[in-house]
Design an enzyme around this catalytic site. Structure first.
Site, PDB file in Angstrom:
ATOM      1  N   GLY A   8       0.833  -1.213   0.000  1.00  0.00           N
ATOM      2  CA  GLY A   8       0.000   0.000   0.000  1.00  0.00           C
ATOM      3  C   GLY A   8       0.861   1.254   0.000  1.00  0.00           C
ATOM      4  N   GLY A  11      -0.598   5.360  -0.887  1.00  0.00           N
ATOM      5  CA  GLY A  11      -1.585   6.110  -0.102  1.00  0.00           C
ATOM      6  C   GLY A  11      -0.971   7.306   0.605  1.00  0.00           C
ATOM      7  CD  GLN A  12      -2.740  11.189   5.170  1.00  0.00           C
ATOM      8  OE1 GLN A  12      -3.438  10.323   5.703  1.00  0.00           O
ATOM      9  NE2 GLN A  12      -2.642  12.405   5.654  1.00  0.00           N
ATOM     10  CE1 TYR A 142      -8.998   2.677   9.566  1.00  0.00           C
ATOM     11  CE2 TYR A 142      -9.487   4.080  11.449  1.00  0.00           C
ATOM     12  CZ  TYR A 142      -8.609   3.625  10.484  1.00  0.00           C
ATOM     13  OH  TYR A 142      -7.327   4.142  10.463  1.00  0.00           O
ATOM     14  CE  LYS A 146      -6.185   0.535  10.891  1.00  0.00           C
ATOM     15  NZ  LYS A 146      -5.033   0.002  10.108  1.00  0.00           N
ATOM     16  CB  ILE A 172      -1.400  11.380   9.296  1.00  0.00           C
ATOM     17  CG1 ILE A 172      -1.302  10.147  10.201  1.00  0.00           C
ATOM     18  CG2 ILE A 172      -0.026  11.787   8.779  1.00  0.00           C
ATOM     19  CD1 ILE A 172      -0.493  10.347  11.461  1.00  0.00           C
TER      20      ILE A 172
HETATM   21  C1  AKB Z   1      -9.385   8.301  10.024  1.00  0.00           C
HETATM   22  O1  AKB Z   1      -9.801   9.433  10.293  1.00  0.00           O
HETATM   23  O2  AKB Z   1     -10.107   7.363   9.669  1.00  0.00           O
HETATM   24  C2  AKB Z   1      -7.904   8.029  10.161  1.00  0.00           C
HETATM   25  C3  AKB Z   1      -7.549   7.576  11.528  1.00  0.00           C
HETATM   26  C4  AKB Z   1      -7.517   8.514  12.643  1.00  0.00           C
HETATM   27  O3  AKB Z   1      -7.259   6.419  11.710  1.00  0.00           O
HETATM   28  N1  AKB Z   1      -7.167   9.210   9.816  1.00  0.00           N
END
Ligand code: AKB
Length: 320
Positions: A8, A11-12, A142, A146, A172
């Site tokens: 990856g 990406g950013q 998400y 994680k 970030i």
């Molecule tokens: C998001 O906003 O989904 C990400 C993170 C804080 O993991 N930048």
């Protein structure tokens, strides 16, 4: 010398991590795995690149074998807002690609770094000075991927000695590749609008604090942790790290000190706001400081100066 694979890398984070890793370990020792554009300048010229679908274990395994890789940075992820709209994809990419990297790492004896996130926390987590070890009951898919990532990475270390290490990254702020679909993206977008001379519509309510970090510190966090003496590590997956806790008015004020004509209004996104409110205000990152000397260099003032300087340079190049 390490032999590194970045999964990856466009990406950013990947687009900047690849440049930094190549400067530290040499172009020939860093293989950039990519799946989607945009491709950063010089991407295909500066070192080896391989098209890798992170959800396909064979593609990762073949690359690891071909280049004798010993360290994998796995950056494949679907960020929080996009993930809520496509939970299956978020799971397949977030958990599927990590399992693939871990299984390949187990077979070929690689170390693995997969960034975690402040998204691992939820409404029941203490919001201020959020401890390293605390309640992790996220409400987003998400965040769930994680948390699974942290636990399964610890499991591979405990059972099969796979050298897994990770940081819980905050939002970030960066100026090379835009983030895509996160809750903290506003903190990047605000700078692009300010330098473009445009008004910014902020999707997050005034007074909503979240941890943030400038990209150079985020890169140092991952690389320094992977280089840390394992004998000092009490934790592994994943360390709280932060460098500033910001809410929109603080960013607005910092930018207006430098660009007085800049204007911001609010167009709050219900989804982004509800995610932001479920995340901590500010993390306690003392374990990272104690166990591997985490020490960020950029605060709000330094980061704002640098973001505006770099984006102005980019703008004047485009206008040349
Ligand atoms: C998001 O906003 O989904 C990400 C993170 C804080 O993991 N930048």
């Amino acid at each position: 010398m390490k032999k590194i694979l970045i999964v990856g890398s466009t990406g950013q984070i990947g687009s900047e991590l690849s440049v930094k890793l190549r400067s530290l370990y040499g172009n020939d020792n860093v293989v950039c795995g990519y799946y989607t554009p945009p491709f950063p300048e010089g991407f295909f010229e500066q070192g080896s690149t391989e098209k890798i679908d992170a959800t396909n274990i064979e593609e990762i395994a073949q690359t690891v074998k071909k280049y004798h890789i010993d360290t994998i940075y796995n950056l494949a992820a679907i960020l929080s807002v996009v993930a809520e709209k496509n939970p299956d994809l978020a799971w397949n990419v977030g958990v599927g690609s990590l399992r693939n990297c871990l299984d390949v790492a187990r077979e070929y004896r690689c170390a693995v770094c997969t960034p975690s996130s402040i998204g691992v926390f939820g409404p029941a987590t203490p919001k201020d000075l959020t401890p390293q070890d605390t309640i992790q009951r996220p409400k987003t898919i998400y965040g769930i991927t994680k948390v699974v990532g942290e636990l399964i990475s610890d499991y591979y270390f405990d059972h099969w000695q796979v050298d897994t290490r990770s940081v819980r990254l905050p939002g970030i702020i960066s100026n090379v590749t835009l983030p895509g679909g996160g809750t903290t993206d506003y903190a990047v977008e605000i700078f692009y609008k300010a330098v473009a001379g445009e008004k910014f519509s902020c999707p997050i309510k005034a007074g909503t604090f979240m941890d943030m970090m400038y990209m150079p510190d985020a890169l140092d966090a991952m690389i320094n942790l992977m280089e840390a003496d394992p004998g000092r590590l009490i934790h592994r997956n994943a360390f709280n790290v932060t460098s500033m806790s910001l809410e929109p008015e603080m960013l607005y004020a910092a930018i207006r000190q430098r660009i007085p004509e800049f204007r911001m209004e609010y167009a709050v996104s219900e989804l982004k706001q509800s995610i932001a409110e479920s995340w901590p205000n500010v993390l306690d990152d003392s374990c990272a400081r104690n166990e591997w000397d985490w020490n960020p260099k950029f605060d709000l003032e330094k980061m704002t100066d640098d973001m505006i300087r770099v984006l102005r340079q980019k703008k004047s190049k485009v206008n040349e």
